[in-house]
Design a protein around this motif. Structure first.
Motif, short mmCIF file in Angstrom:
data_model
loop_
_atom_site.label_atom_id
_atom_site.label_comp_id
_atom_site.label_asym_id
_atom_site.label_seq_id
_atom_site.Cartn_x
_atom_site.Cartn_y
_atom_site.Cartn_z
N ASP A 1 0.77 -0.99 -0.15
CA ASP A 1 -0.03 -0.01 -0.11
C ASP A 1 0.97 1.36 -0.13
OD1 ASP A 1 -2.56 -1.19 -0.01
OD2 ASP A 1 -3.00 -0.83 2.05
N ALA A 2 2.00 1.03 0.66
CA ALA A 2 2.74 2.36 0.79
C ALA A 2 3.39 2.75 -0.48
CB ALA A 2 4.10 2.09 1.74
N ILE A 3 3.83 1.42 -1.29
CA ILE A 3 4.19 1.83 -2.78
C ILE A 3 3.30 2.39 -3.70
CG2 ILE A 3 4.94 0.57 -4.82
CD1 ILE A 3 6.28 -1.50 -3.13
N TRP A 4 2.01 1.88 -3.46
CA TRP A 4 0.76 2.68 -4.22
C TRP A 4 0.70 4.10 -3.75
CZ3 TRP A 4 -0.03 0.88 -9.02
CH2 TRP A 4 -0.08 -0.89 -8.77
N GLU A 5 0.81 4.62 -2.67
CA GLU A 5 0.68 5.89 -1.91
C GLU A 5 1.65 6.66 -2.80
OE1 GLU A 5 -0.04 6.47 2.21
OE2 GLU A 5 -0.35 4.45 2.30
N ALA A 6 3.12 6.23 -2.70
CA ALA A 6 4.11 6.90 -2.99
C ALA A 6 4.08 7.07 -4.85
CB ALA A 6 5.38 6.19 -3.03
N VAL A 7 3.28 5.90 -5.63
CA VAL A 7 3.13 6.29 -6.84
C VAL A 7 1.99 7.38 -7.35
CG1 VAL A 7 2.16 5.08 -8.97
CG2 VAL A 7 3.66 3.90 -7.40
N VAL A 8 0.87 7.36 -6.45
CA VAL A 8 -0.11 8.34 -6.55
C VAL A 8 0.46 9.68 -6.12
CG1 VAL A 8 -2.21 8.93 -5.88
CG2 VAL A 8 -2.00 6.61 -6.40
N ASP A 9 1.20 9.75 -5.24
CA ASP A 9 1.81 11.19 -4.91
C ASP A 9 2.59 11.66 -5.88
OD1 ASP A 9 2.31 13.11 -2.70
OD2 ASP A 9 4.44 12.34 -3.02
N TRP A 10 3.47 10.86 -6.54
CA TRP A 10 4.42 11.29 -7.57
C TRP A 10 3.60 11.72 -8.67
CZ3 TRP A 10 5.33 10.01 -12.85
CH2 TRP A 10 6.51 10.36 -13.26
N VAL A 11 2.58 11.04 -9.26
CA VAL A 11 1.85 11.47 -10.37
C VAL A 11 0.99 12.69 -9.93
CG1 VAL A 11 -0.43 10.90 -11.52
CG2 VAL A 11 1.38 8.82 -11.13
N GLY A 12 0.55 12.69 -8.73
CA GLY A 12 -0.28 14.19 -8.58
C GLY A 12 0.61 15.14 -8.51
N LYS A 13 1.66 15.05 -7.96
CA LYS A 13 2.46 16.42 -7.96
C LYS A 13 2.90 16.76 -9.28
CE LYS A 13 4.52 15.81 -3.19
NZ LYS A 13 5.69 15.32 -2.53
N ARG A 14 3.36 15.81 -10.08
CA ARG A 14 3.95 15.98 -11.43
C ARG A 14 2.78 16.50 -12.39
NH1 ARG A 14 7.09 13.72 -8.55
NH2 ARG A 14 9.37 13.69 -9.02
N VAL A 15 1.78 15.98 -12.17
CA VAL A 15 0.49 16.37 -13.19
C VAL A 15 0.13 17.86 -12.82
CG1 VAL A 15 -1.93 16.05 -13.50
CG2 VAL A 15 -0.49 14.23 -13.54
N MET A 16 -0.06 18.11 -11.59
CA MET A 16 -0.60 19.63 -11.07
C MET A 16 0.63 20.44 -11.49
SD MET A 16 -3.49 19.00 -10.39
CE MET A 16 -3.97 20.68 -10.21
N ARG B 1 -4.31 3.84 -16.28
CA ARG B 1 -4.46 2.58 -15.67
C ARG B 1 -4.29 2.65 -14.17
NH1 ARG B 1 -4.90 -1.85 -19.19
NH2 ARG B 1 -4.16 -1.46 -21.45
N LEU B 2 -3.07 3.13 -13.78
CA LEU B 2 -2.95 3.52 -12.39
C LEU B 2 -4.18 4.01 -11.73
CD1 LEU B 2 -1.16 3.44 -9.97
CD2 LEU B 2 -0.18 5.53 -10.70
N LEU B 3 -4.41 5.17 -11.92
CA LEU B 3 -5.65 6.19 -11.33
C LEU B 3 -6.88 5.28 -11.41
CD1 LEU B 3 -4.61 9.46 -12.63
CD2 LEU B 3 -4.01 8.27 -10.58
N LEU B 4 -7.25 4.66 -12.66
CA LEU B 4 -8.53 3.96 -12.65
C LEU B 4 -8.62 2.64 -11.81
CD1 LEU B 4 -9.18 4.17 -16.67
CD2 LEU B 4 -10.50 5.31 -14.73
N GLY B 5 -7.44 2.11 -11.63
CA GLY B 5 -7.42 0.96 -10.81
C GLY B 5 -7.43 1.18 -9.42
N GLN B 6 -7.02 2.54 -8.93
CA GLN B 6 -7.02 2.76 -7.65
C GLN B 6 -8.51 3.15 -7.35
OE1 GLN B 6 -5.07 2.37 -4.98
NE2 GLN B 6 -3.70 1.33 -6.52
N LEU B 7 -9.07 3.80 -8.22
CA LEU B 7 -10.86 3.97 -8.07
C LEU B 7 -11.56 2.99 -8.00
CD1 LEU B 7 -10.81 7.30 -10.43
CD2 LEU B 7 -10.96 7.47 -7.87
N GLN B 8 -11.22 2.08 -8.59
CA GLN B 8 -11.98 0.75 -8.69
C GLN B 8 -11.74 -0.13 -7.52
OE1 GLN B 8 -11.02 -0.54 -12.69
NE2 GLN B 8 -12.50 0.65 -13.60
N ARG C 1 -6.28 5.33 -2.89
CA ARG C 1 -7.63 5.52 -3.57
C ARG C 1 -7.93 6.95 -2.88
NH1 ARG C 1 -13.22 2.41 -2.26
NH2 ARG C 1 -14.79 3.90 -3.68
N ARG C 2 -8.02 7.32 -1.69
CA ARG C 2 -8.22 8.54 -1.12
C ARG C 2 -7.40 9.59 -1.67
NH1 ARG C 2 -8.90 5.49 3.49
NH2 ARG C 2 -6.80 6.04 4.44
#
Length: 205
Positions: A56-71, A107-114, A122-123
């Motif tokens: 779970d910590a890996i996925w949190e780090a991935v989503v954090d990485w994506v969020g920061k770079r996208v914004m 795929r990553l973001l959709l996977g987390q939402l599902q 997911r949060r």
């Protein structure tokens, strides 16, 4: 690509994130295991868990990485544009370009939402989507104040349509197996979106 032995702990964590995103571009995120991530990096699972306490910590780090770079990418694109509608177009194209560079991200973001359970990742995705919509609504409000939008436009619906247009492009590209196609299709899609929200004389910059 195997991870290099001289990398710092922070660099190893970032390489783990990049590896997960690469794998998401090749297969369903739900099927990716820590063993597969470790093999892709050329390390043991034990080495992987020295930097992350859990999957779970890996996925949190991935989503954090994506969020920061996208914004960061979107904010920079909007800041470099002129009028609000031009800033919206710059954001739209910057987002599409980010997806083309990182095809595993959708795929990553959709996977987390599902995900069946309310994981921290997911949060984080839900928070990212909320922040994204706020950015779009803010630009739409500025566009209305500048007289660029047609009278009576529902700004919330327009923001949802902005996001939905990108999601539609992503889904079509995933179905076709050619994520890079969105770069060619995005200008036309945004032109249709702009025509629907713009005041007379603002459809074409």
């Amino acid at each position: 690509m195997p991870v290099k032995r001289h990398l710092t702990a922070e660099q190893r964590r970032e390489r783990t994130v990049e590896t997960v995103i690469e794998l998401c571009g090749q297969e369903e995120p739900a099927t990716i295991t820590t063993g597969e991530i470790a093999r892709q990096m050329g390390v043991t699972q034990g080495a992987l868990f020295r930097h992350f306490p859990s999957k779970d910590a890996i996925w949190e780090a991935v989503v954090d990485w994506v969020g920061k770079r996208v914004m960061q990418r979107l904010d920079a694109a909007a800041a470099g544009a002129g009028a609000p509608l031009e800033a919206l177009e710059a954001m739209f194209m910057a987002h599409v370009e980010f997806i083309a560079e990182h095809p595993g991200v959708p795929r990553l973001l959709l996977g987390q939402l599902q995900h069946a359970r309310p994981t921290p990742a997911r949060r984080m995705v839900r928070s990212l989507l909320f922040l994204y919509r706020e950015r779009v609504e803010g630009l739409l409000l500025r566009a209305r104040e500048a007289g660029q939008l047609r009278a009576g436009l529902d700004l919330e619906a327009a923001a949802l349509q902005f996001i939905g247009s990108i999601q539609g492009l992503v889904i079509q590209s995933l179905m076709a197996g050619e994520v890079g196609r969105i770069l060619d299709q995005a200008p036309g899609v945004f032109a249709i979106y702009r025509h629907g929200i713009a005041a007379d004389g603002e459809e074409h910059p």
